[in-house]
Design a protein around this motif. Structure first.
Motif, PDB file in Angstrom:
ATOM      1  N   PHE A   8       0.844  -1.198   0.000  1.00 23.37           N
ATOM      2  CA  PHE A   8       0.000   0.000   0.000  1.00 23.37           C
ATOM      3  C   PHE A   8       0.879   1.248   0.000  1.00 23.37           C
ATOM      4  CE2 PHE A   8      -2.352  -3.505   1.718  1.00 23.37           C
ATOM      5  CZ  PHE A   8      -3.601  -3.392   1.118  1.00 23.37           C
ATOM      6  N   GLY A   9       0.587   2.178  -0.905  1.00 23.43           N
ATOM      7  CA  GLY A   9       1.389   3.401  -1.050  1.00 23.43           C
ATOM      8  C   GLY A   9       0.987   4.485  -0.056  1.00 23.43           C
ATOM      9  N   GLY A  10       1.666   5.623  -0.192  1.00 21.00           N
ATOM     10  CA  GLY A  10       1.541   6.710   0.779  1.00 21.00           C
ATOM     11  C   GLY A  10       0.129   7.227   1.000  1.00 21.00           C
ATOM     12  N   THR A  11      -0.652   7.387  -0.084  1.00 21.90           N
ATOM     13  CA  THR A  11      -2.010   7.921   0.103  1.00 21.90           C
ATOM     14  C   THR A  11      -2.905   6.876   0.775  1.00 21.90           C
ATOM     15  OG1 THR A  11      -2.298   7.350  -2.215  1.00 21.90           O
ATOM     16  CG2 THR A  11      -2.147   9.681  -1.702  1.00 21.90           C
ATOM     17  N   TYR A 172      -1.331  -1.771  -4.219  1.00 23.63           N
ATOM     18  CA  TYR A 172      -2.480  -0.880  -4.063  1.00 23.63           C
ATOM     19  C   TYR A 172      -2.022   0.572  -4.053  1.00 23.63           C
ATOM     20  CZ  TYR A 172      -5.567  -4.769  -2.943  1.00 23.63           C
ATOM     21  OH  TYR A 172      -6.320  -5.903  -3.013  1.00 23.63           O
ATOM     22  N   THR A 173      -2.747   1.403  -4.831  1.00 20.16           N
ATOM     23  CA  THR A 173      -2.356   2.808  -4.922  1.00 20.16           C
ATOM     24  C   THR A 173      -3.602   3.688  -5.006  1.00 20.16           C
ATOM     25  OG1 THR A 173      -0.967   4.340  -6.174  1.00 20.16           O
ATOM     26  CG2 THR A 173      -1.978   2.559  -7.450  1.00 20.16           C
ATOM     27  N   ASP A 174      -3.434   4.915  -5.533  1.00 19.55           N
ATOM     28  CA  ASP A 174      -4.568   5.854  -5.555  1.00 19.55           C
ATOM     29  C   ASP A 174      -5.254   5.914  -6.923  1.00 19.55           C
ATOM     30  OD1 ASP A 174      -2.503   7.053  -6.874  1.00 19.55           O
ATOM     31  OD2 ASP A 174      -2.470   8.883  -5.678  1.00 19.55           O
ATOM     32  N   VAL A 175      -4.837   5.052  -7.859  1.00 19.74           N
ATOM     33  CA  VAL A 175      -5.539   4.949  -9.146  1.00 19.74           C
ATOM     34  C   VAL A 175      -5.922   3.487  -9.360  1.00 19.74           C
ATOM     35  CG1 VAL A 175      -4.565   6.969 -10.328  1.00 19.74           C
ATOM     36  CG2 VAL A 175      -3.285   4.833 -10.323  1.00 19.74           C
ATOM     37  N   ASP A 176      -6.867   3.248 -10.291  1.00 22.16           N
ATOM     38  CA  ASP A 176      -7.445   1.908 -10.452  1.00 22.16           C
ATOM     39  C   ASP A 176      -6.546   0.884 -11.130  1.00 22.16           C
ATOM     40  OD1 ASP A 176      -9.858   1.855  -9.210  1.00 22.16           O
ATOM     41  OD2 ASP A 176     -10.952   2.732 -10.888  1.00 22.16           O
ATOM     42  N   GLY A 177      -5.378   1.297 -11.568  1.00 20.76           N
ATOM     43  CA  GLY A 177      -4.490   0.355 -12.250  1.00 20.76           C
ATOM     44  C   GLY A 177      -3.499   1.123 -13.103  1.00 20.76           C
ATOM     45  N   VAL A 178      -2.891   0.416 -14.062  1.00 18.67           N
ATOM     46  CA  VAL A 178      -1.965   1.073 -14.988  1.00 18.67           C
ATOM     47  C   VAL A 178      -2.795   1.583 -16.160  1.00 18.67           C
ATOM     48  CG1 VAL A 178       0.075   0.813 -16.424  1.00 18.67           C
ATOM     49  CG2 VAL A 178      -0.137  -0.525 -14.308  1.00 18.67           C
ATOM     50  N   THR A 180      -3.206   4.005 -19.872  1.00 14.93           N
ATOM     51  CA  THR A 180      -2.449   4.235 -21.114  1.00 14.93           C
ATOM     52  C   THR A 180      -1.536   5.460 -20.992  1.00 14.93           C
ATOM     53  OG1 THR A 180      -4.455   5.338 -21.850  1.00 14.93           O
ATOM     54  CG2 THR A 180      -4.043   3.111 -22.722  1.00 14.93           C
ATOM     55  N   THR A 181      -1.847   6.339 -20.078  1.00 17.06           N
ATOM     56  CA  THR A 181      -0.920   7.388 -19.663  1.00 17.06           C
ATOM     57  C   THR A 181      -1.377   7.874 -18.297  1.00 17.06           C
ATOM     58  OG1 THR A 181       0.293   9.359 -20.369  1.00 17.06           O
ATOM     59  CG2 THR A 181      -2.095   9.404 -20.716  1.00 17.06           C
ATOM     60  N   ASP A 182      -0.631   8.812 -17.706  1.00 19.44           N
ATOM     61  CA  ASP A 182      -0.978   9.260 -16.351  1.00 19.44           C
ATOM     62  C   ASP A 182      -2.405   9.831 -16.331  1.00 19.44           C
ATOM     63  OD1 ASP A 182      -1.205  10.428 -13.900  1.00 19.44           O
ATOM     64  OD2 ASP A 182       0.767  11.402 -13.938  1.00 19.44           O
ATOM     65  N   PRO A 183      -3.342   9.173 -15.641  1.00 19.45           N
ATOM     66  CA  PRO A 183      -4.734   9.655 -15.644  1.00 19.45           C
ATOM     67  C   PRO A 183      -4.868  11.019 -14.993  1.00 19.45           C
ATOM     68  CG  PRO A 183      -4.444   7.873 -14.045  1.00 19.45           C
ATOM     69  CD  PRO A 183      -3.163   7.966 -14.810  1.00 19.45           C
ATOM     70  N   ASN A 184      -3.862  11.412 -14.229  1.00 20.37           N
ATOM     71  CA  ASN A 184      -3.942  12.726 -13.586  1.00 20.37           C
ATOM     72  C   ASN A 184      -3.584  13.874 -14.523  1.00 20.37           C
ATOM     73  OD1 ASN A 184      -4.928  11.951 -11.056  1.00 20.37           O
ATOM     74  ND2 ASN A 184      -2.895  11.233 -10.469  1.00 20.37           N
ATOM     75  N   GLY A 207       9.200   7.186 -16.891  1.00 18.81           N
ATOM     76  CA  GLY A 207       8.607   8.189 -16.004  1.00 18.81           C
ATOM     77  C   GLY A 207       7.258   7.861 -15.394  1.00 18.81           C
ATOM     78  N   ALA A 208       6.619   6.731 -15.797  1.00 21.22           N
ATOM     79  CA  ALA A 208       5.306   6.420 -15.201  1.00 21.22           C
ATOM     80  C   ALA A 208       5.530   5.876 -13.794  1.00 21.22           C
ATOM     81  CB  ALA A 208       4.577   5.380 -16.051  1.00 21.22           C
ATOM     82  N   LYS A 209       5.385   6.746 -12.799  1.00 23.40           N
ATOM     83  CA  LYS A 209       5.836   6.353 -11.457  1.00 23.40           C
ATOM     84  C   LYS A 209       4.885   5.388 -10.754  1.00 23.40           C
ATOM     85  CE  LYS A 209       3.760  10.069  -8.858  1.00 23.40           C
ATOM     86  NZ  LYS A 209       3.799  10.783  -7.620  1.00 23.40           N
TER      87      LYS A 209
END
Ligand code: ADP
Ligand code: ASP
Ligand code: MG
Length: 407
Positions: A8-11, A172-178, A180-184, A207-209
């Motif tokens: 689980f990541g920081g968020t 586990y992170t703050d987006v639903d998965g990988v 096609t590019t940064d959803p943010n 760069g896709a962290k």
């Protein structure tokens, strides 16, 4: 014994509310598995605060002490989360890397995992249902604390999964998965159901962290299936796995960008054997990683060499170049920090030509000037001015048909 590794990541561990979501994922993990190893990052922002603290004390903080300091962020998370597990009747304990140990080399700040004591882990799993392990950190052979580089908790998790022959590692992170590019930065980004290790390696290194590069290297080497998913939804996420025929049908599967780039140009170097070695040898000796390189064609026996480095290495790079400029005969050393790179990645490129030309045409039509280009079998990377990076990502995303099909 069926073991699941969940990271689980920081968020995901930022506060008590978020940790309650983590608790529910661990409870679900325990339904289908005998044991769960939970790997946690520091709470969102904590690692940055600790790094800033080190800078207040010293302009050049001792690397080993810096690791001793920044690794404490993860200690806070594992202690707090273990309390929550115990309060909910789950047998659990926290573990720092030295308590296992997770052994690394002594490259402080960017250490590599060398070994994990799996027997110790297995014997701990006899006594507890859940082990809560601090991500990002390791220990040298002589007992000093190391860290694995920013985003390194992903690598801790995959390495533990590999060591324990775990069936799957969930990140586990703050987006639903990988995507096609940064959803943010691109609202048209699409979540992928699966992505190959090779593509994920390129996405991460460009760069896709969303995943730490070395976690993907581990996953590929030890054939660990990695599932990237959100702590805050029930979406099945993205499976990172070995390539199959259906993946090759897609020309470009993702676009990545990296703003951590600085460009250095050496003017009028003598175009003779040994010049490039004289430039790049001292850089590698001092641990500077050079990314893109171009050498112009020779004019009157002289040429220019341009390369990029991480922005944090720019000062060191310029000092090294100034130190050798007389020896290598450069007339001028130029630099630019307002650059960024954008990459299009896809295993389908192996069998198709014309991908690069399509990318260049699309960027040119929007008036974006291309500063440098590099290509590999499954990737095209373009260096541009930083102010155009978001636009370039969106243009390439659209050009290669990655946008959501709204119809
Ligand atoms: P964590 O703290 O959970 O490790 P990170 O911030 O390291 O999370 O990684 C998740 C972030 O990665 C997302 O919020 C997103 O902005 C970014 N990201 C960049 N590229 C992608 C991509 N292709 N797919 C998904 N996320 C991406
Ligand atoms: N806490 C570390 C960082 O912020 C490691 C991680 O989150 O993976 O880089
Ligand atoms: Mg991360």
């Amino acid at each position: 014994m069926k073991i699941l590794v969940q990271k689980f990541g920081g968020t995901s561990v930022a506060d008590l509310d978020a940790m309650r979501h983590v608790l529910s994922k661990v409870q679900k993990g325990l339904v289908n598995h005998d044991k769960v190893i939970v790997v946690l990052s520091a709470r969102a922002g904590d690692t940055n605060k600790l790094l800033a603290l080190a800078q207040q004390w010293s302009d050049t903080p001792d690397k080993a002490e810096c690791d001793c300091l920044v690794s404490t962020g993860e200690q806070v998370s594992i202690a707090l989360f273990s309390m929550l597990l115990k309060d909910n009747g789950i047998s659990a304990r926290s573990l720092l890397s030295w308590q296992i140990p997770i052994q690394t080399n002594d490259d402080f700040g960017n250490a590599r995992i060398l070994d994990i004591d799996r027997d110790k882990l297995k014997s701990l799993l006899e006594s507890y249902d859940v082990l809560v392990v601090a991500g990002f950190q390791g220990m040298t052979e002589d007992g000093r604390i190391t860290t694995l580089g920013r985003g390194g908790s992903d690598t801790s998790a995959v390495a533990l999964a590999a060591a324990l022959d775990s069936c799957e590692c969930e990140i586990y992170t703050d987006v639903d998965g990988v995507y096609t590019t940064d959803p943010n930065i691109c609202s048209a980004a699409r979540k992928m159901d699966c992505v190959s290790y090779e593509e994920m390696l390129e996405l991460a290194s460009m760069g896709a962290k969303v995943l730490h590069i070395r976690s993907v290297e581990f996953a590929k080497k030890y054939k660990v299936p990695v599932r990237v998913r959100s702590t805050f939804s029930d979406d099945p996420g993205t499976l990172v796995t070995k390539e199959d025929a259906s993946m090759e049908a897609v020309l470009v599967s993702g676009i990545a960008y990296d703003k951590d780039q600085a460009r250095v140009t050496l003017r009028d170097l003598p175009d003779i054997p040994g010049t490039a070695a004289a430039v790049f040898g001292p850089l590698s000796e001092k641990g500077v990683l050079v990314d893109m390189i171009i050498q112009n064609t020779s004019q009157d026996g002289h040429t220019d060499i341009t390369f990029t480095v991480s922005r944090r290495d720019l000062t060191k790079t310029l000092e090294i170049m100034q130190g050798i400029s007389e020896k290598i005969g450069a007339s001028e050393i130029l630099h630019d920090v307002n650059v960024a790179k954008v990459s299009a990645i896809g295993v389908g490129m192996r069998n198709h030509s014309g991908v690069a030309a399509r990318a260049f045409t699309a960027l040119t039509q929007e008036g974006i000037n291309i500063l440098m280009i590099s290509t590999s079998e499954i990737k095209i990377t373009i260096l541009i001015q930083e102010k155009y990076v978001e636009l370039a990502v969106r243009i390439l995303h659209d050009t290669f048909g990655l946008d959501w099909d709204i119809a």
